[in-house]
Design a protein around this motif. Structure first.
Motif, PDB file in Angstrom:
ATOM      1  N   GLN A  28      12.297  59.135  36.082  1.00 28.32           N
ATOM      2  CA  GLN A  28      12.952  60.141  35.251  1.00 28.32           C
ATOM      3  C   GLN A  28      14.341  59.684  34.830  1.00 28.32           C
ATOM      4  OE1 GLN A  28      12.488  63.728  37.740  1.00 28.32           O
ATOM      5  NE2 GLN A  28      11.092  64.511  36.184  1.00 28.32           N
ATOM      6  N   MET A  29      15.075  59.058  35.743  1.00 25.81           N
ATOM      7  CA  MET A  29      16.404  58.553  35.394  1.00 25.81           C
ATOM      8  C   MET A  29      16.307  57.525  34.272  1.00 25.81           C
ATOM      9  SD  MET A  29      19.251  56.657  37.810  1.00 25.81           S
ATOM     10  CE  MET A  29      18.301  55.137  37.952  1.00 25.81           C
ATOM     11  N   HIS A  30      15.380  56.579  34.398  1.00 28.36           N
ATOM     12  CA  HIS A  30      15.211  55.561  33.362  1.00 28.36           C
ATOM     13  C   HIS A  30      14.823  56.190  32.025  1.00 28.36           C
ATOM     14  CE1 HIS A  30      14.441  51.855  36.190  1.00 28.36           C
ATOM     15  NE2 HIS A  30      15.679  52.289  36.223  1.00 28.36           N
ATOM     16  N   ARG A  31      13.854  57.099  32.050  1.00 27.88           N
ATOM     17  CA  ARG A  31      13.396  57.723  30.807  1.00 27.88           C
ATOM     18  C   ARG A  31      14.538  58.409  30.084  1.00 27.88           C
ATOM     19  NH1 ARG A  31       9.813  63.180  30.739  1.00 27.88           N
ATOM     20  NH2 ARG A  31      11.697  63.834  31.852  1.00 27.88           N
ATOM     21  N   ASN A  32      15.308  59.204  30.812  1.00 27.41           N
ATOM     22  CA  ASN A  32      16.362  59.977  30.170  1.00 27.41           C
ATOM     23  C   ASN A  32      17.484  59.095  29.639  1.00 27.41           C
ATOM     24  OD1 ASN A  32      15.026  62.406  30.678  1.00 27.41           O
ATOM     25  ND2 ASN A  32      15.967  62.631  32.689  1.00 27.41           N
ATOM     26  N   LEU A  33      17.918  58.121  30.431  1.00 24.05           N
ATOM     27  CA  LEU A  33      18.992  57.236  29.981  1.00 24.05           C
ATOM     28  C   LEU A  33      18.558  56.442  28.752  1.00 24.05           C
ATOM     29  CD1 LEU A  33      20.387  55.895  33.381  1.00 24.05           C
ATOM     30  CD2 LEU A  33      21.546  57.453  31.804  1.00 24.05           C
ATOM     31  N   ARG A  34      17.319  55.989  28.731  1.00 22.24           N
ATOM     32  CA  ARG A  34      16.848  55.210  27.582  1.00 22.24           C
ATOM     33  C   ARG A  34      16.763  56.061  26.328  1.00 22.24           C
ATOM     34  NH1 ARG A  34      12.676  52.085  31.487  1.00 22.24           N
ATOM     35  NH2 ARG A  34      13.957  50.214  31.848  1.00 22.24           N
ATOM     36  N   GLU A  35      16.310  57.301  26.467  1.00 18.40           N
ATOM     37  CA  GLU A  35      16.237  58.159  25.289  1.00 18.40           C
ATOM     38  C   GLU A  35      17.634  58.528  24.786  1.00 18.40           C
ATOM     39  OE1 GLU A  35      13.564  61.470  25.448  1.00 18.40           O
ATOM     40  OE2 GLU A  35      11.978  60.339  26.443  1.00 18.40           O
ATOM     41  N   MET A  39      20.124  68.988  22.515  1.00 20.71           N
ATOM     42  CA  MET A  39      20.537  69.703  23.718  1.00 20.71           C
ATOM     43  C   MET A  39      19.430  69.714  24.762  1.00 20.71           C
ATOM     44  SD  MET A  39      22.697  71.278  25.582  1.00 20.71           S
ATOM     45  CE  MET A  39      24.092  71.528  24.468  1.00 20.71           C
ATOM     46  N   GLN A  40      18.197  69.793  24.319  1.00 22.67           N
ATOM     47  CA  GLN A  40      17.071  69.787  25.253  1.00 22.67           C
ATOM     48  C   GLN A  40      17.073  68.518  26.096  1.00 22.67           C
ATOM     49  OE1 GLN A  40      13.208  69.774  23.396  1.00 22.67           O
ATOM     50  NE2 GLN A  40      12.119  70.211  25.302  1.00 22.67           N
ATOM     51  N   ARG A  99      17.642  68.273  30.050  1.00 21.45           N
ATOM     52  CA  ARG A  99      16.609  67.640  30.865  1.00 21.45           C
ATOM     53  C   ARG A  99      17.211  66.540  31.734  1.00 21.45           C
ATOM     54  NH1 ARG A  99      12.268  64.367  27.673  1.00 21.45           N
ATOM     55  NH2 ARG A  99      13.593  62.603  28.253  1.00 21.45           N
ATOM     56  N   THR A 100      18.150  65.800  31.166  1.00 23.83           N
ATOM     57  CA  THR A 100      18.817  64.744  31.924  1.00 23.83           C
ATOM     58  C   THR A 100      19.576  65.328  33.111  1.00 23.83           C
ATOM     59  OG1 THR A 100      19.050  63.384  29.932  1.00 23.83           O
ATOM     60  CG2 THR A 100      20.514  62.883  31.784  1.00 23.83           C
ATOM     61  N   ARG A 101      20.271  66.413  32.864  1.00 21.47           N
ATOM     62  CA  ARG A 101      21.029  67.064  33.947  1.00 21.47           C
ATOM     63  C   ARG A 101      20.073  67.602  35.009  1.00 21.47           C
ATOM     64  NH1 ARG A 101      23.687  68.170  37.623  1.00 21.47           N
ATOM     65  NH2 ARG A 101      25.300  69.748  37.827  1.00 21.47           N
ATOM     66  N   ARG A 102      18.991  68.211  34.572  1.00 24.55           N
ATOM     67  CA  ARG A 102      17.984  68.729  35.516  1.00 24.55           C
ATOM     68  C   ARG A 102      17.432  67.611  36.386  1.00 24.55           C
ATOM     69  NH1 ARG A 102      12.326  69.738  32.865  1.00 24.55           N
ATOM     70  NH2 ARG A 102      12.397  67.453  33.136  1.00 24.55           N
ATOM     71  N   ASP A 103      16.994  66.534  35.735  1.00 31.51           N
ATOM     72  CA  ASP A 103      16.339  65.449  36.465  1.00 31.51           C
ATOM     73  C   ASP A 103      17.310  64.692  37.357  1.00 31.51           C
ATOM     74  OD1 ASP A 103      14.035  66.206  35.172  1.00 31.51           O
ATOM     75  OD2 ASP A 103      14.078  64.561  33.720  1.00 31.51           O
ATOM     76  N   SER A 136      28.077  67.676  41.325  1.00 31.63           N
ATOM     77  CA  SER A 136      27.088  67.279  40.320  1.00 31.63           C
ATOM     78  C   SER A 136      25.664  67.284  40.860  1.00 31.63           C
ATOM     79  CB  SER A 136      27.414  65.883  39.787  1.00 31.63           C
ATOM     80  OG  SER A 136      28.688  65.861  39.202  1.00 31.63           O
ATOM     81  N   ASN A 137      25.523  67.282  42.176  1.00 32.42           N
ATOM     82  CA  ASN A 137      24.196  67.253  42.782  1.00 32.42           C
ATOM     83  C   ASN A 137      23.696  68.638  43.202  1.00 32.42           C
ATOM     84  OD1 ASN A 137      23.840  64.469  42.517  1.00 32.42           O
ATOM     85  ND2 ASN A 137      25.018  64.059  44.376  1.00 32.42           N
ATOM     86  N   ASP A 138      24.346  69.681  42.685  1.00 30.23           N
ATOM     87  CA  ASP A 138      23.933  71.054  42.963  1.00 30.23           C
ATOM     88  C   ASP A 138      22.654  71.344  42.167  1.00 30.23           C
ATOM     89  OD1 ASP A 138      23.557  73.851  42.983  1.00 30.23           O
ATOM     90  OD2 ASP A 138      25.699  74.231  43.186  1.00 30.23           O
ATOM     91  N   VAL A 139      21.529  71.337  42.844  1.00 32.71           N
ATOM     92  CA  VAL A 139      20.236  71.469  42.162  1.00 32.71           C
ATOM     93  C   VAL A 139      20.098  72.818  41.471  1.00 32.71           C
ATOM     94  CG1 VAL A 139      17.732  71.472  42.472  1.00 32.71           C
ATOM     95  CG2 VAL A 139      19.139  69.870  43.757  1.00 32.71           C
ATOM     96  N   ASN A 140      20.473  73.885  42.144  1.00 43.08           N
ATOM     97  CA  ASN A 140      20.306  75.214  41.548  1.00 43.08           C
ATOM     98  C   ASN A 140      21.138  75.363  40.280  1.00 43.08           C
ATOM     99  OD1 ASN A 140      18.491  76.061  43.480  1.00 43.08           O
ATOM    100  ND2 ASN A 140      20.018  77.056  44.761  1.00 43.08           N
ATOM    101  N   ALA A 141      22.352  74.811  40.288  1.00 43.65           N
ATOM    102  CA  ALA A 141      23.195  74.899  39.092  1.00 43.65           C
ATOM    103  C   ALA A 141      22.545  74.158  37.926  1.00 43.65           C
ATOM    104  CB  ALA A 141      24.577  74.330  39.388  1.00 43.65           C
ATOM    105  N   ALA A 142      21.990  72.977  38.196  1.00 45.40           N
ATOM    106  CA  ALA A 142      21.354  72.197  37.135  1.00 45.40           C
ATOM    107  C   ALA A 142      20.093  72.893  36.617  1.00 45.40           C
ATOM    108  CB  ALA A 142      21.018  70.805  37.648  1.00 45.40           C
ATOM    109  N   LEU A 143      19.314  73.454  37.522  1.00 42.25           N
ATOM    110  CA  LEU A 143      18.104  74.161  37.099  1.00 42.25           C
ATOM    111  C   LEU A 143      18.439  75.412  36.301  1.00 42.25           C
ATOM    112  CD1 LEU A 143      15.907  73.867  40.324  1.00 42.25           C
ATOM    113  CD2 LEU A 143      15.739  72.517  38.217  1.00 42.25           C
TER     114      LEU A 143
END
Length: 386
Positions: A288-295, A308-309, A313-317, A362-369
């Motif tokens: 997921q990290m690779h996919r998002n950074l490449r896009e 924005m999507q 998605r990058t922040r979520r993943d 930055s690693n707060d999962v609930n905030a990102a979700l």
């Protein structure tokens, strides 16, 4: 050149692994390791080419961070934070960039982004006062990225900003004595009415909107990447790498155990399941990290607006990827039983490092979700890390 850096990192890994126990016990990364990282070229990967940098693909940088973190979590975390700072500096006014890199080509720049400082307007710039409890890499850096609020004449905050400040004009305070990531040199910083010229300040929303002054000077796609993606990945990639190192250490230990059985239903089955689960979680986080950074990088390269999507998605993943990595370490730690309990062994150390890194904002999962859910439901989203 990026492949040469990857090879230099691979060559350095055994030495970093040998030093990792001492790094954890002493609470410090030796100067020899810092020098080796500088010489490897890692800290030039996200720097502009005109300054001697490489403007590397972000995927290559974060893969190098993961590789280092697999050998030593503290060293990997430090490498990531110090390595991403030049990217942020490249968004500042050209004068600020030249002031740093012309005088000190291999300058290391720590960061203390918590907006606890106060920028009081004065002629030519601001006076900055504040105390930051944690500044990763401050034990090794000569400059700092320091966050705070711009205040009006009546003392009310108007905006948030980041300043570039020589650490010679600040006090490095206290010691870093944490349960994990013990060698990162994350000491505190104190500034007392330090003068910061206007060109060494950068308003946060100019960065979020990608209207930073440095983008007119550094026009490559790397500097059109969102701050939220670059910064948040810098605190998840080391944890993913730490999980990879933990899994490798466990597999090597179990393979070398003369009591290893290939039957089913006993403790060996639990170990095998833990290995499978941990490997899958790590793979998911990396993919997921690779996919998002490449896009993101592809959008930046084509100079099109980043949806924005995709940013959400990058922040979520990124946050969920951290959670996956920590869960994988937990499963290995549980399956290791007594072999993982001795203080200072690689599995126990990885467990402490991963859980320490997880508490980063930055690693707060609930905030990102929550942010992702807001965007998916058509609600307004306003966050620095998107």
């Amino acid at each position: 050149m990026d492949s040469e850096i990857a090879e230099a990192v691979r060559t350095l890994r055994p030495t970093l692994a040998e030093r990792s126990a001492a790094v954890d016990a002493d609470g410090a990364i030796p100067d020899e390791s810092i020098t080796a990282l500088v010489e490897s070229g890692l800290f030039r990967m996200l720097r502009p080419r005109w300054s001697g940098g490489l403007e590397s693909d972000p995927v290559d940088f974060y893969d190098a961070v993961r590789s280092i973190s697999a050998a030593c979590g503290s060293t990997g975390w430090l490498a990531s934070i110090l390595g991403v700072s030049p990217w942020h500096v490249a968004l500042f006014d050209e004068r600020a960039q030249r002031e740093i890199w012309a005088a000190e080509p291999d300058a290391l720049i720590c960061s203390a982004y918590a907006p606890v400082g106060r920028f009081v307007p004065v002629e030519g710039g601001f006076e900055l006062t504040g105390q930051w409890r944690i500044a990763t890499g401050s034990a090794h850096a000569s400059w700092g990225l320091m966050g705070g609020a711009l205040v009006a004449e009546n003392g009310q905050p108007m905006d948030l900003a980041t300043a570039l400040v020589p650490l010679s004009e600040c006090r490095v305070t206290g010691t870093w004595d944490a349960v994990g990531l013990r060698g990162t040199g994350s000491r505190g910083l104190h500034a007392d009415r330090v003068f910061v010229p206007s060109y060494r300040t950068l308003r946060n929303y100019d960065v979020v909107l990608r209207h930073a002054p440095g983008q007119k000077f550094n026009t490559g796609p790397l500097y059109r990447m969102p701050y939220g993606a670059m910064y948040s990945t810098s605190v998840s990639a080391p944890i993913i790498g730490t999980a990879e190192g933990c899994l490798d250490a466990f597999v090597a230990r179990v393979r070398g155990d003369s009591r290893l059985s290939f039957g089913s239903g006993g403790p060996e089955t639990a170990q095998q399941v833990a290995v499978g689960r941990a490997a899958s979680e790590i793979d998911a986080a990396v993919l997921q990290m690779h996919r998002n950074l490449r896009e993101l990088h592809d959008c930046a390269r084509r100079r099109v607006e980043i949806p924005m999507q995709l940013r959400l998605r990058t922040r979520r993943d990124q946050a969920v990827g951290t959670e996956r990595a920590v869960n994988s370490v937990d499963s290995i730690f549980a399956a290791a039983g007594g072999m993982g309990l001795r203080r200072g062994n690689p599995i126990e150390r990885a467990w402490r490092d991963a859980h320490t890194g997880r508490i980063h904002l930055s690693n707060d999962v609930n905030a990102a979700l929550e942010l992702y859910g807001q965007g998916a439901l058509g609600l307004p989203v306003d966050d620095m890390l998107v």
